[in-house]
Motif scaffolding. Structure first.
Motif, mmCIF file in Angstrom:
data_model
loop_
_atom_site.group_PDB
_atom_site.id
_atom_site.type_symbol
_atom_site.label_atom_id
_atom_site.label_comp_id
_atom_site.label_asym_id
_atom_site.label_seq_id
_atom_site.Cartn_x
_atom_site.Cartn_y
_atom_site.Cartn_z
ATOM 1 N N ASP A 163 -40.699 23.143 -2.560
ATOM 2 C CA ASP A 163 -39.513 22.391 -3.478
ATOM 3 C C ASP A 163 -40.327 20.806 -3.409
ATOM 4 N N LYS B 44 -36.862 21.498 -7.625
ATOM 5 C CA LYS B 44 -36.813 23.454 -6.613
ATOM 6 C C LYS B 44 -38.261 24.499 -7.381
ATOM 7 N N VAL C 193 -39.355 16.633 -3.193
ATOM 8 C CA VAL C 193 -38.263 16.096 -2.716
ATOM 9 C C VAL C 193 -38.664 14.681 -2.592
ATOM 10 N N GLU C 194 -37.455 13.872 -2.004
ATOM 11 C CA GLU C 194 -37.846 12.362 -2.300
ATOM 12 C C GLU C 194 -37.231 12.216 -1.027
ATOM 13 N N LYS D 263 -36.555 9.092 1.706
ATOM 14 C CA LYS D 263 -36.028 7.240 2.358
ATOM 15 C C LYS D 263 -36.806 6.275 1.998
ATOM 16 N N LYS E 151 -28.675 20.464 5.345
ATOM 17 C CA LYS E 151 -29.518 19.902 3.785
ATOM 18 C C LYS E 151 -30.280 21.325 3.691
ATOM 19 N N ARG F 152 -42.973 10.967 -4.016
ATOM 20 C CA ARG F 152 -42.415 12.271 -4.287
ATOM 21 C C ARG F 152 -43.766 13.660 -2.696
ATOM 22 N N LYS G 63 -33.702 12.768 1.469
ATOM 23 C CA LYS G 63 -32.524 11.930 0.307
ATOM 24 C C LYS G 63 -32.354 12.870 -0.725
ATOM 25 N N LYS G 64 -33.085 13.667 -0.743
ATOM 26 C CA LYS G 64 -33.071 14.644 -2.322
ATOM 27 C C LYS G 64 -34.027 15.665 -3.017
ATOM 28 N N ILE G 65 -33.403 16.888 -3.247
ATOM 29 C CA ILE G 65 -34.635 17.539 -4.043
ATOM 30 C C ILE G 65 -34.511 16.998 -5.418
ATOM 31 N N LEU G 66 -36.012 16.932 -5.746
ATOM 32 C CA LEU G 66 -36.304 16.836 -7.285
ATOM 33 C C LEU G 66 -36.442 17.704 -7.873
ATOM 34 N N PHE H 209 -33.429 23.157 1.579
ATOM 35 C CA PHE H 209 -34.897 22.884 1.144
ATOM 36 C C PHE H 209 -35.805 24.440 1.108
#
Length: 65
Positions: free
Chosen positions: A10, A62, A12-13, A15, A4, A24, A57-60, A6
């Protein structure tokens, strides 16, 4: 397992949500360990890079370069 990507600043979210109810986190320090700061209550946590990559989990949003 995919690597991943990052960067610093950044948002990020993760889990699991933080006990304050927000999910967040902002990356504020990078190295062998990653320091992230909760966007809800401003609590910061230092976790190993490997564990962070697994729990992210993911980048919300950048961060700016």
């Amino acid at each position: 397992m995919e690597q991943k990507e990052f960067n610093l600043n950044d948002v990020v979210e993760m889990k699991k949500a933080h006990p304050c109810g927000t999910n967040r986190w902002k990356v504020i320090r990078m190295g062998a360990d990653i320091r992230i700061k909760c966007e809800g209550c401003a609590h910061s946590v230092l976790i190993p890079r490997r564990e962070f990559a697994r729990k992210m989990k993911k980048i919300l949003v950048k961060g700016e370069e």
